[in-house]
Motif scaffolding. Structure first.
Motif, PDB file in Angstrom:
ATOM      1  N   MET A   1     -32.651 -30.726 -32.670  1.00  0.00           N
ATOM      2  CA  MET A   1     -32.808 -29.286 -32.676  1.00  0.00           C
ATOM      3  C   MET A   1     -31.971 -28.688 -33.803  1.00  0.00           C
ATOM      4  SD  MET A   1     -31.556 -26.673 -29.872  1.00  0.00           S
ATOM      5  CE  MET A   1     -32.646 -25.685 -29.035  1.00  0.00           C
ATOM      6  N   SER A   2     -32.504 -27.724 -34.462  1.00  0.00           N
ATOM      7  CA  SER A   2     -31.841 -27.076 -35.584  1.00  0.00           C
ATOM      8  C   SER A   2     -31.185 -25.784 -35.136  1.00  0.00           C
ATOM      9  CB  SER A   2     -32.869 -26.788 -36.669  1.00  0.00           C
ATOM     10  OG  SER A   2     -32.339 -25.913 -37.626  1.00  0.00           O
ATOM     11  N   TRP A   3     -30.048 -25.431 -35.737  1.00  0.00           N
ATOM     12  CA  TRP A   3     -29.410 -24.145 -35.439  1.00  0.00           C
ATOM     13  C   TRP A   3     -30.290 -23.002 -35.886  1.00  0.00           C
ATOM     14  CZ3 TRP A   3     -28.474 -21.028 -39.576  1.00  0.00           C
ATOM     15  CH2 TRP A   3     -28.431 -21.639 -40.820  1.00  0.00           C
ATOM     16  N   ILE A   4     -31.179 -23.254 -36.851  1.00  0.00           N
ATOM     17  CA  ILE A   4     -32.094 -22.211 -37.319  1.00  0.00           C
ATOM     18  C   ILE A   4     -33.011 -21.805 -36.164  1.00  0.00           C
ATOM     19  CG2 ILE A   4     -34.018 -21.706 -38.878  1.00  0.00           C
ATOM     20  CD1 ILE A   4     -32.640 -23.569 -40.911  1.00  0.00           C
ATOM     21  N   ASN A   5     -33.435 -22.762 -35.361  1.00  0.00           N
ATOM     22  CA  ASN A   5     -34.357 -22.497 -34.261  1.00  0.00           C
ATOM     23  C   ASN A   5     -33.678 -21.869 -33.056  1.00  0.00           C
ATOM     24  OD1 ASN A   5     -36.442 -23.627 -35.743  1.00  0.00           O
ATOM     25  ND2 ASN A   5     -36.058 -25.667 -34.938  1.00  0.00           N
ATOM     26  N   ASP A   6     -32.383 -22.108 -32.853  1.00  0.00           N
ATOM     27  CA  ASP A   6     -31.736 -21.582 -31.654  1.00  0.00           C
ATOM     28  C   ASP A   6     -31.060 -20.233 -31.889  1.00  0.00           C
ATOM     29  OD1 ASP A   6     -29.237 -22.126 -32.816  1.00  0.00           O
ATOM     30  OD2 ASP A   6     -28.882 -23.911 -31.600  1.00  0.00           O
ATOM     31  N   GLY A   7     -31.130 -19.698 -33.109  1.00  0.00           N
ATOM     32  CA  GLY A   7     -30.635 -18.363 -33.380  1.00  0.00           C
ATOM     33  C   GLY A   7     -29.160 -18.254 -33.682  1.00  0.00           C
ATOM     34  N   ALA A   8     -28.388 -19.292 -33.479  1.00  0.00           N
ATOM     35  CA  ALA A   8     -26.952 -19.252 -33.766  1.00  0.00           C
ATOM     36  C   ALA A   8     -26.738 -19.488 -35.254  1.00  0.00           C
ATOM     37  CB  ALA A   8     -26.220 -20.315 -32.949  1.00  0.00           C
ATOM     38  N   GLU A   9     -26.029 -18.583 -35.909  1.00  0.00           N
ATOM     39  CA  GLU A   9     -25.791 -18.735 -37.344  1.00  0.00           C
ATOM     40  C   GLU A   9     -24.371 -19.224 -37.590  1.00  0.00           C
ATOM     41  OE1 GLU A   9     -26.623 -15.256 -39.598  1.00  0.00           O
ATOM     42  OE2 GLU A   9     -28.618 -15.046 -38.759  1.00  0.00           O
ATOM     43  N   PRO A  10     -24.213 -20.266 -38.374  1.00  0.00           N
ATOM     44  CA  PRO A  10     -22.861 -20.725 -38.694  1.00  0.00           C
ATOM     45  C   PRO A  10     -22.210 -19.772 -39.689  1.00  0.00           C
ATOM     46  CG  PRO A  10     -24.436 -21.932 -39.985  1.00  0.00           C
ATOM     47  CD  PRO A  10     -25.229 -21.045 -39.049  1.00  0.00           C
ATOM     48  N   ALA A  11     -20.906 -19.715 -39.667  1.00  0.00           N
ATOM     49  CA  ALA A  11     -20.177 -18.914 -40.644  1.00  0.00           C
ATOM     50  C   ALA A  11     -19.552 -19.866 -41.656  1.00  0.00           C
ATOM     51  CB  ALA A  11     -19.101 -18.090 -39.947  1.00  0.00           C
ATOM     52  N   LEU A  12     -19.934 -19.734 -42.915  1.00  0.00           N
ATOM     53  CA  LEU A  12     -19.356 -20.562 -43.968  1.00  0.00           C
ATOM     54  C   LEU A  12     -18.226 -19.792 -44.629  1.00  0.00           C
ATOM     55  CD1 LEU A  12     -22.519 -22.003 -45.775  1.00  0.00           C
ATOM     56  CD2 LEU A  12     -21.213 -22.993 -43.890  1.00  0.00           C
ATOM     57  N   THR A  13     -17.149 -20.497 -44.930  1.00  0.00           N
ATOM     58  CA  THR A  13     -16.068 -19.883 -45.670  1.00  0.00           C
ATOM     59  C   THR A  13     -16.494 -19.748 -47.134  1.00  0.00           C
ATOM     60  OG1 THR A  13     -15.017 -21.964 -46.299  1.00  0.00           O
ATOM     61  CG2 THR A  13     -14.362 -21.009 -44.159  1.00  0.00           C
ATOM     62  N   PRO A  14     -15.828 -18.905 -47.898  1.00  0.00           N
ATOM     63  CA  PRO A  14     -16.164 -18.817 -49.324  1.00  0.00           C
ATOM     64  C   PRO A  14     -16.057 -20.174 -50.042  1.00  0.00           C
ATOM     65  CG  PRO A  14     -14.849 -16.932 -48.701  1.00  0.00           C
ATOM     66  CD  PRO A  14     -14.860 -17.880 -47.509  1.00  0.00           C
ATOM     67  N   ARG A  15     -15.069 -20.995 -49.691  1.00  0.00           N
ATOM     68  CA  ARG A  15     -14.925 -22.316 -50.318  1.00  0.00           C
ATOM     69  C   ARG A  15     -16.078 -23.221 -49.929  1.00  0.00           C
ATOM     70  NH1 ARG A  15     -12.313 -23.961 -54.649  1.00  0.00           N
ATOM     71  NH2 ARG A  15     -10.197 -23.787 -53.914  1.00  0.00           N
ATOM     72  N   GLU A  16     -16.492 -23.195 -48.656  1.00  0.00           N
ATOM     73  CA  GLU A  16     -17.630 -24.003 -48.223  1.00  0.00           C
ATOM     74  C   GLU A  16     -18.901 -23.575 -48.941  1.00  0.00           C
ATOM     75  OE1 GLU A  16     -16.165 -25.008 -43.654  1.00  0.00           O
ATOM     76  OE2 GLU A  16     -17.410 -23.265 -44.036  1.00  0.00           O
ATOM     77  N   GLN A  17     -19.099 -22.272 -49.122  1.00  0.00           N
ATOM     78  CA  GLN A  17     -20.258 -21.766 -49.841  1.00  0.00           C
ATOM     79  C   GLN A  17     -20.242 -22.258 -51.286  1.00  0.00           C
ATOM     80  OE1 GLN A  17     -22.852 -19.813 -48.660  1.00  0.00           O
ATOM     81  NE2 GLN A  17     -23.831 -19.902 -50.667  1.00  0.00           N
ATOM     82  N   GLU A  18     -19.064 -22.212 -51.915  1.00  0.00           N
ATOM     83  CA  GLU A  18     -18.924 -22.664 -53.303  1.00  0.00           C
ATOM     84  C   GLU A  18     -19.271 -24.144 -53.431  1.00  0.00           C
ATOM     85  OE1 GLU A  18     -15.482 -22.449 -56.748  1.00  0.00           O
ATOM     86  OE2 GLU A  18     -14.841 -22.672 -54.673  1.00  0.00           O
ATOM     87  N   ILE A  19     -18.746 -24.942 -52.537  1.00  0.00           N
ATOM     88  CA  ILE A  19     -19.003 -26.384 -52.580  1.00  0.00           C
ATOM     89  C   ILE A  19     -20.462 -26.688 -52.263  1.00  0.00           C
ATOM     90  CG2 ILE A  19     -18.462 -28.559 -51.380  1.00  0.00           C
ATOM     91  CD1 ILE A  19     -15.488 -27.624 -51.519  1.00  0.00           C
ATOM     92  N   LEU A  20     -21.047 -25.969 -51.333  1.00  0.00           N
ATOM     93  CA  LEU A  20     -22.467 -26.125 -51.022  1.00  0.00           C
ATOM     94  C   LEU A  20     -23.313 -25.903 -52.272  1.00  0.00           C
ATOM     95  CD1 LEU A  20     -24.882 -26.389 -49.069  1.00  0.00           C
ATOM     96  CD2 LEU A  20     -24.567 -23.957 -48.541  1.00  0.00           C
ATOM     97  N   GLU A  21     -22.982 -24.893 -53.056  1.00  0.00           N
ATOM     98  CA  GLU A  21     -23.731 -24.621 -54.280  1.00  0.00           C
ATOM     99  C   GLU A  21     -23.595 -25.759 -55.288  1.00  0.00           C
ATOM    100  OE1 GLU A  21     -22.380 -20.755 -55.530  1.00  0.00           O
ATOM    101  OE2 GLU A  21     -22.899 -19.921 -53.575  1.00  0.00           O
ATOM    102  N   PHE A  22     -22.392 -26.329 -55.411  1.00  0.00           N
ATOM    103  CA  PHE A  22     -22.211 -27.472 -56.312  1.00  0.00           C
ATOM    104  C   PHE A  22     -23.017 -28.679 -55.827  1.00  0.00           C
ATOM    105  CE2 PHE A  22     -18.124 -25.452 -57.771  1.00  0.00           C
ATOM    106  CZ  PHE A  22     -18.439 -25.396 -59.120  1.00  0.00           C
ATOM    107  N   VAL A  23     -23.014 -28.926 -54.515  1.00  0.00           N
ATOM    108  CA  VAL A  23     -23.782 -30.048 -53.960  1.00  0.00           C
ATOM    109  C   VAL A  23     -25.271 -29.830 -54.243  1.00  0.00           C
ATOM    110  CG1 VAL A  23     -24.508 -31.188 -51.811  1.00  0.00           C
ATOM    111  CG2 VAL A  23     -22.092 -30.645 -52.181  1.00  0.00           C
ATOM    112  N   ALA A  24     -25.735 -28.598 -54.088  1.00  0.00           N
ATOM    113  CA  ALA A  24     -27.152 -28.296 -54.341  1.00  0.00           C
ATOM    114  C   ALA A  24     -27.528 -28.541 -55.793  1.00  0.00           C
ATOM    115  CB  ALA A  24     -27.449 -26.850 -53.956  1.00  0.00           C
ATOM    116  N   ARG A  25     -26.554 -28.437 -56.686  1.00  0.00           N
ATOM    117  CA  ARG A  25     -26.796 -28.705 -58.108  1.00  0.00           C
ATOM    118  C   ARG A  25     -26.727 -30.196 -58.429  1.00  0.00           C
ATOM    119  NH1 ARG A  25     -23.621 -23.756 -58.565  1.00  0.00           N
ATOM    120  NH2 ARG A  25     -24.961 -22.165 -59.487  1.00  0.00           N
ATOM    121  N   GLY A  26     -26.352 -31.012 -57.432  1.00  0.00           N
ATOM    122  CA  GLY A  26     -26.338 -32.455 -57.621  1.00  0.00           C
ATOM    123  C   GLY A  26     -25.008 -33.053 -58.015  1.00  0.00           C
ATOM    124  N   LEU A  27     -23.931 -32.279 -57.956  1.00  0.00           N
ATOM    125  CA  LEU A  27     -22.618 -32.809 -58.333  1.00  0.00           C
ATOM    126  C   LEU A  27     -22.042 -33.679 -57.219  1.00  0.00           C
ATOM    127  CD1 LEU A  27     -22.944 -30.398 -60.358  1.00  0.00           C
ATOM    128  CD2 LEU A  27     -20.469 -30.230 -60.304  1.00  0.00           C
TER     129      LEU A  27
END
Length: 95
Positions: free
Chosen positions: A1-27
């Protein structure tokens, strides 16, 4: 089950968001660490935290979940022919 389907949204910290963007770029964790000046193991910890928050099985699934939830937006092709990843404001992003 995905959190997207159950309506609960996670809270990402600014650092987690930054790292997520780098991972999405393939680093890699080592490359990200060099970019932002922290240890690779710290980057890996942030990646694991994001992965758990979005209930993903691996990094590829983590990026997919982040795009579906609106944490990342895939933009038009850049000059080098690669997709451009854009940060967007998401309601679950912690300040």
């Amino acid at each position: 089950m995905s959190w997207i389907n159950d309506g609960a949204e996670p809270a990402l910290t600014p650092r987690e968001q930054e790292i997520l963007e780098f991972v999405a770029r393939g680093l890699s964790a080592k490359e990200i660490a060099g970019e932002i000046g922290i240890a690779p193991r710290t980057v890996e910890g942030h990646i694991d935290s994001v992965r758990l928050k979005v209930r993903a099985r691996n990094k590829a699934h983590m990026v997919t979940q982040a795009v579906l939830a609106g944490f990342l937006q895939i933009g038009p092709k850049g000059r080098n022919g690669h997709d451009v990843i854009n940060e967007i404001s998401a309601p679950g992003l912690a300040s």
